[in-house]
Design a protein around this motif. Structure first.
Motif, PDB file in Angstrom:
ATOM      1  N   HIS A   1       0.439   3.293  -5.078  1.00  0.00           N
ATOM      2  CA  HIS A   1       1.171   2.160  -4.522  1.00  0.00           C
ATOM      3  C   HIS A   1       0.259   0.950  -4.323  1.00  0.00           C
ATOM      4  O   HIS A   1       0.620  -0.179  -4.682  1.00  0.00           O
ATOM      5  CB  HIS A   1       1.815   2.567  -3.193  1.00  0.00           C
ATOM      6  CG  HIS A   1       2.427   1.422  -2.448  1.00  0.00           C
ATOM      7  ND1 HIS A   1       3.494   0.699  -2.938  1.00  0.00           N
ATOM      8  CD2 HIS A   1       2.107   0.853  -1.256  1.00  0.00           C
ATOM      9  CE1 HIS A   1       3.807  -0.260  -2.078  1.00  0.00           C
ATOM     10  NE2 HIS A   1       2.969  -0.181  -1.054  1.00  0.00           N
ATOM     11  N   ILE A   2      -0.913   1.177  -3.769  1.00  0.00           N
ATOM     12  CA  ILE A   2      -1.845   0.072  -3.548  1.00  0.00           C
ATOM     13  C   ILE A   2      -2.255  -0.547  -4.887  1.00  0.00           C
ATOM     14  O   ILE A   2      -2.267  -1.776  -5.040  1.00  0.00           O
ATOM     15  CB  ILE A   2      -3.084   0.556  -2.754  1.00  0.00           C
ATOM     16  CG1 ILE A   2      -2.674   0.902  -1.322  1.00  0.00           C
ATOM     17  CG2 ILE A   2      -4.181  -0.494  -2.765  1.00  0.00           C
ATOM     18  CD1 ILE A   2      -3.758   1.610  -0.534  1.00  0.00           C
ATOM     19  N   TRP A   3      -2.572   0.293  -5.849  1.00  0.00           N
ATOM     20  CA  TRP A   3      -2.995  -0.209  -7.154  1.00  0.00           C
ATOM     21  C   TRP A   3      -1.888  -1.039  -7.805  1.00  0.00           C
ATOM     22  O   TRP A   3      -2.132  -2.151  -8.269  1.00  0.00           O
ATOM     23  CB  TRP A   3      -3.403   0.961  -8.052  1.00  0.00           C
ATOM     24  CG  TRP A   3      -3.806   0.517  -9.416  1.00  0.00           C
ATOM     25  CD1 TRP A   3      -4.956  -0.121  -9.762  1.00  0.00           C
ATOM     26  CD2 TRP A   3      -3.031   0.655 -10.612  1.00  0.00           C
ATOM     27  NE1 TRP A   3      -4.953  -0.377 -11.117  1.00  0.00           N
ATOM     28  CE2 TRP A   3      -3.786   0.083 -11.654  1.00  0.00           C
ATOM     29  CE3 TRP A   3      -1.792   1.213 -10.899  1.00  0.00           C
ATOM     30  CZ2 TRP A   3      -3.329   0.058 -12.967  1.00  0.00           C
ATOM     31  CZ3 TRP A   3      -1.341   1.189 -12.200  1.00  0.00           C
ATOM     32  CH2 TRP A   3      -2.114   0.609 -13.216  1.00  0.00           C
ATOM     33  N   VAL A   4      -0.667  -0.512  -7.821  1.00  0.00           N
ATOM     34  CA  VAL A   4       0.442  -1.241  -8.446  1.00  0.00           C
ATOM     35  C   VAL A   4       0.770  -2.515  -7.666  1.00  0.00           C
ATOM     36  O   VAL A   4       0.980  -3.572  -8.267  1.00  0.00           O
ATOM     37  CB  VAL A   4       1.684  -0.329  -8.564  1.00  0.00           C
ATOM     38  CG1 VAL A   4       2.911  -1.113  -8.973  1.00  0.00           C
ATOM     39  CG2 VAL A   4       1.420   0.790  -9.568  1.00  0.00           C
TER      40      VAL A   4
ATOM     41  N   ALA B   1      10.505 -14.985   6.087  1.00  0.00           N
ATOM     42  CA  ALA B   1      10.175 -15.639   7.352  1.00  0.00           C
ATOM     43  C   ALA B   1       8.783 -15.259   7.845  1.00  0.00           C
ATOM     44  O   ALA B   1       8.116 -16.044   8.508  1.00  0.00           O
ATOM     45  CB  ALA B   1      11.208 -15.287   8.410  1.00  0.00           C
ATOM     46  N   LEU B   2       8.334 -14.031   7.535  1.00  0.00           N
ATOM     47  CA  LEU B   2       7.051 -13.554   8.047  1.00  0.00           C
ATOM     48  C   LEU B   2       5.875 -13.841   7.122  1.00  0.00           C
ATOM     49  O   LEU B   2       4.744 -13.546   7.455  1.00  0.00           O
ATOM     50  CB  LEU B   2       7.128 -12.049   8.321  1.00  0.00           C
ATOM     51  CG  LEU B   2       8.067 -11.625   9.432  1.00  0.00           C
ATOM     52  CD1 LEU B   2       8.139 -10.125   9.527  1.00  0.00           C
ATOM     53  CD2 LEU B   2       7.624 -12.219  10.763  1.00  0.00           C
ATOM     54  N   GLY B   3       6.117 -14.359   5.960  1.00  0.00           N
ATOM     55  CA  GLY B   3       5.006 -14.722   5.097  1.00  0.00           C
ATOM     56  C   GLY B   3       4.921 -13.924   3.818  1.00  0.00           C
ATOM     57  O   GLY B   3       4.010 -14.121   3.039  1.00  0.00           O
ATOM     58  N   GLY B   4       5.836 -13.010   3.592  1.00  0.00           N
ATOM     59  CA  GLY B   4       5.907 -12.290   2.329  1.00  0.00           C
ATOM     60  C   GLY B   4       4.736 -11.378   2.057  1.00  0.00           C
ATOM     61  O   GLY B   4       4.500 -10.418   2.781  1.00  0.00           O
ATOM     62  N   PHE B   5       3.978 -11.698   1.015  1.00  0.00           N
ATOM     63  CA  PHE B   5       2.913 -10.820   0.540  1.00  0.00           C
ATOM     64  C   PHE B   5       1.826 -10.608   1.600  1.00  0.00           C
ATOM     65  O   PHE B   5       1.321  -9.495   1.760  1.00  0.00           O
ATOM     66  CB  PHE B   5       2.306 -11.385  -0.745  1.00  0.00           C
ATOM     67  CG  PHE B   5       1.247 -10.504  -1.331  1.00  0.00           C
ATOM     68  CD1 PHE B   5       1.574  -9.276  -1.890  1.00  0.00           C
ATOM     69  CD2 PHE B   5      -0.082 -10.897  -1.319  1.00  0.00           C
ATOM     70  CE1 PHE B   5       0.597  -8.450  -2.424  1.00  0.00           C
ATOM     71  CE2 PHE B   5      -1.057 -10.078  -1.855  1.00  0.00           C
ATOM     72  CZ  PHE B   5      -0.722  -8.852  -2.413  1.00  0.00           C
ATOM     73  N   GLU B   6       1.483 -11.657   2.329  1.00  0.00           N
ATOM     74  CA  GLU B   6       0.454 -11.532   3.366  1.00  0.00           C
ATOM     75  C   GLU B   6       0.879 -10.533   4.438  1.00  0.00           C
ATOM     76  O   GLU B   6       0.082  -9.730   4.906  1.00  0.00           O
ATOM     77  CB  GLU B   6       0.142 -12.891   4.007  1.00  0.00           C
ATOM     78  CG  GLU B   6      -0.501 -13.881   3.072  1.00  0.00           C
ATOM     79  CD  GLU B   6       0.515 -14.610   2.196  1.00  0.00           C
ATOM     80  OE1 GLU B   6       1.743 -14.505   2.462  1.00  0.00           O
ATOM     81  OE2 GLU B   6       0.089 -15.274   1.246  1.00  0.00           O
ATOM     82  N   PHE B   7       2.143 -10.593   4.833  1.00  0.00           N
ATOM     83  CA  PHE B   7       2.673  -9.657   5.821  1.00  0.00           C
ATOM     84  C   PHE B   7       2.595  -8.228   5.287  1.00  0.00           C
ATOM     85  O   PHE B   7       2.235  -7.304   6.012  1.00  0.00           O
ATOM     86  CB  PHE B   7       4.116 -10.027   6.182  1.00  0.00           C
ATOM     87  CG  PHE B   7       4.740  -9.103   7.180  1.00  0.00           C
ATOM     88  CD1 PHE B   7       4.378  -9.166   8.513  1.00  0.00           C
ATOM     89  CD2 PHE B   7       5.686  -8.166   6.781  1.00  0.00           C
ATOM     90  CE1 PHE B   7       4.946  -8.306   9.444  1.00  0.00           C
ATOM     91  CE2 PHE B   7       6.259  -7.307   7.707  1.00  0.00           C
ATOM     92  CZ  PHE B   7       5.889  -7.384   9.040  1.00  0.00           C
TER      93      PHE B   7
ATOM     94  N   PHE C   1       0.110  -6.236  -9.569  1.00  0.00           N
ATOM     95  CA  PHE C   1       1.222  -7.055 -10.021  1.00  0.00           C
ATOM     96  C   PHE C   1       1.560  -8.213  -9.085  1.00  0.00           C
ATOM     97  O   PHE C   1       2.606  -8.818  -9.208  1.00  0.00           O
ATOM     98  CB  PHE C   1       2.468  -6.179 -10.231  1.00  0.00           C
ATOM     99  CG  PHE C   1       2.304  -5.253 -11.399  1.00  0.00           C
ATOM    100  CD1 PHE C   1       2.347  -5.729 -12.704  1.00  0.00           C
ATOM    101  CD2 PHE C   1       2.079  -3.911 -11.191  1.00  0.00           C
ATOM    102  CE1 PHE C   1       2.186  -4.877 -13.779  1.00  0.00           C
ATOM    103  CE2 PHE C   1       1.909  -3.045 -12.266  1.00  0.00           C
ATOM    104  CZ  PHE C   1       1.964  -3.537 -13.559  1.00  0.00           C
ATOM    105  N   GLN C   2       0.680  -8.531  -8.155  1.00  0.00           N
ATOM    106  CA  GLN C   2       0.931  -9.671  -7.263  1.00  0.00           C
ATOM    107  C   GLN C   2       0.110 -10.856  -7.656  1.00  0.00           C
ATOM    108  O   GLN C   2      -0.925 -10.888  -8.092  1.00  0.00           O
ATOM    109  CB  GLN C   2       0.654  -9.294  -5.817  1.00  0.00           C
ATOM    110  CG  GLN C   2       1.702  -8.410  -5.249  1.00  0.00           C
ATOM    111  CD  GLN C   2       3.092  -9.033  -5.208  1.00  0.00           C
ATOM    112  OE1 GLN C   2       3.244 -10.239  -5.034  1.00  0.00           O
ATOM    113  NE2 GLN C   2       4.105  -8.242  -5.407  1.00  0.00           N
TER     114      GLN C   2
END
Length: 163
Positions: free
Chosen positions: A155-158, A39-45, A162-163
């Motif tokens: 975490h940021i790198w992974v 609902a919030l936009g997924g990856f962008e959120f 992978f997105q």
């Protein structure tokens, strides 16, 4: 009861961060955010909340560097904002974290919880009678915070790779 009221007056952020930790634990363990993300936009959120977390985390280190350089100007204001930014970051973490997953993601979440939990156990909340207890608390809080640096970087790198 008087002890709880006095603690709430002295350190109102302590109860707010405990509530945030509880909320984050429930959200992560129940994986409630999976439905919310769509609902919030997924990856962008996730990118927005992640950027807020990284910005807040960078700001939190300002207090450490002020202590190391013995810059006592505005020390009280920096400590006060350090506490309230930490409370806000814990709520943002509850919005950002999706689920316990890979070992390193679970480790990241557990270390974040340890940083927030040790933050609650500070001198304003628990009146340390001996300085060595305070020094152990400080070493744990800063040590857990330092452990987050490589975990956040990984975490940021992974996440972005992978997105």
């Amino acid at each position: 009861m008087r002890l709880i009221v006095n603690t709430a007056r002295r350190a109102p952020y302590a109860f707010l961060i405990l509530m945030a930790l509880s909320l984050a634990a429930v959200v992560i363990s129940r994986e409630w955010q999976t439905n919310v993300l769509s609902a919030l936009g997924g990856f962008e959120f996730q990118v927005v909340t992640g950027a807020l977390l990284v910005t807040g985390y960078g700001y939190q280190w300002l207090l450490f560097f002020k202590r190391v350089t013995r810059d006592s100007s505005r020390a009280r204001e920096v400590l006060k904002s350090h506490r309230w930014v930490g409370v806000g970051m814990t709520y943002v973490f509850a919005l950002h974290a999706v689920r316990f997953g890979h070992v390193w993601m679970t480790t990241l979440s557990v270390v974040f919880f340890l940083v927030a939990f040790t933050a609650v156990l500070n001198r304003d909340v628990l009146r340390y009678r001996q300085n060595w207890i305070y020094l152990i608390w400080l070493a744990l809080h800063i040590g857990f915070s330092a452990m987050l640096v490589p975990l956040i970087g990984l975490h940021i790198w992974v996440a972005l790779a992978f997105q």
